[in-house]
Design a protein around this motif. Structure first.
Motif, mmCIF file in Angstrom:
data_model
loop_
_atom_site.group_PDB
_atom_site.id
_atom_site.type_symbol
_atom_site.label_atom_id
_atom_site.label_comp_id
_atom_site.label_asym_id
_atom_site.label_seq_id
_atom_site.Cartn_x
_atom_site.Cartn_y
_atom_site.Cartn_z
ATOM 1 N N VAL A 12 90.672 64.698 94.877
ATOM 2 C CA VAL A 12 90.437 65.313 93.570
ATOM 3 C C VAL A 12 91.285 66.569 93.421
ATOM 4 O O VAL A 12 91.623 67.227 94.392
ATOM 5 N N GLY A 13 91.614 66.862 92.173
ATOM 6 C CA GLY A 13 92.345 68.079 91.870
ATOM 7 C C GLY A 13 93.481 67.811 90.922
ATOM 8 O O GLY A 13 93.771 66.665 90.577
ATOM 9 N N PRO A 14 94.136 68.880 90.493
ATOM 10 C CA PRO A 14 95.254 68.725 89.563
ATOM 11 C C PRO A 14 96.452 68.052 90.237
ATOM 12 O O PRO A 14 96.723 68.291 91.414
ATOM 13 N N GLU A 15 97.143 67.247 89.465
ATOM 14 C CA GLU A 15 98.279 66.499 90.005
ATOM 15 C C GLU A 15 99.477 67.387 90.329
ATOM 16 O O GLU A 15 100.392 66.951 91.010
ATOM 17 N N ASP A 16 99.446 68.629 89.860
ATOM 18 C CA ASP A 16 100.547 69.557 90.142
ATOM 19 C C ASP A 16 100.080 70.742 90.991
ATOM 20 O O ASP A 16 100.660 71.821 90.951
ATOM 21 N N ALA A 17 99.031 70.522 91.790
ATOM 22 C CA ALA A 17 98.473 71.596 92.616
ATOM 23 C C ALA A 17 99.526 72.137 93.582
ATOM 24 O O ALA A 17 100.274 71.373 94.186
ATOM 25 N N ARG A 18 99.572 73.435 93.729
ATOM 26 C CA ARG A 18 100.504 74.065 94.674
ATOM 27 C C ARG A 18 99.924 74.098 96.082
ATOM 28 O O ARG A 18 100.651 74.267 97.055
#
Length: 182
Positions: free
Chosen positions: A30-36
């Motif tokens: 889970v999480g944003p597809e552009d996570a740093r």
């Protein structure tokens, strides 16, 4: 549908190892597809298996608290595991299971392309950093792998079992925060 969503759909039908026989749900990530920043644990536990989401039990609540300490939350980081199905009795995933699941995780990392990977515990660190990684000696140290900054910290479940490790984990989290702010 994004490439990550397509990968997730494919993963939901995975039968590459025996873990699929006892799972309730595939726990993709889970999480944003552009996570740093990407946090990677070893494998789902009972709560994760029943809900299909990583780190939702007691260890997950502690991980949420740890993220909050450094100004992060699940909307800003991606959270996944080495294996996508629960190993029986929450045992460590076997090398053959890690190998079978490896392509899913490798593709997740490729698509998300995080700048920082945080290994939650020894199993993930042994895969991402080095096979003889010693969590008690090497947690909190930065390593460079494939152009990414990689660090291992104690797994939240280990911190629940041994709260004495929390102060050093707080220091590790501050290092992650400093790196993320660079």
């Amino acid at each position: 549908m994004t490439e990550l969503e397509k990968l997730r759909e494919s993963c939901l039908n995975c039968r590459r190892c025996a873990l699929h026989e006892t799972r309730t749900n595939v726990v993709f990530g889970v999480g944003p597809e552009d996570a740093r920043i990407m946090f990677i644990g070893e494998g789902p536990g009972e709560n994760e298996d029943s809900q299909g989401e990583p780190f939702v039990g007691r260890a997950g609540r502690l991980l949420d608290d740890m993220l909050e300490l450094i100004g992060l939350d699940r909307t800003k980081v991606y959270i996944a595991n080495m294996v996508k199905c629960r190993p029986p009795r929450n045992r460590d995933p076997l090398p053959i299971e890690q190998e079978a699941c490896g392509p899913w995780l490798e593709r997740q990392i490729e698509l998300i392309n995080p700048r920082i990977i945080v290994c939650l515990g020894r199993i993930a660190a042994m895969h991402f950093i080095k096979p003889d990684f010693k969590i008690t000696r090497e947690h909190g140290q930065w390593f460079e792998k494939d152009g990414r900054r990689v660090m291992a910290i104690y797994h939240p479940a280990a911190l629940l079992r041994d709260p004495h490790k929390r102060p050093e984990t707080f220091d590790d989290l501050k290092r992650i925060q400093a790196e993320a702010e660079e």
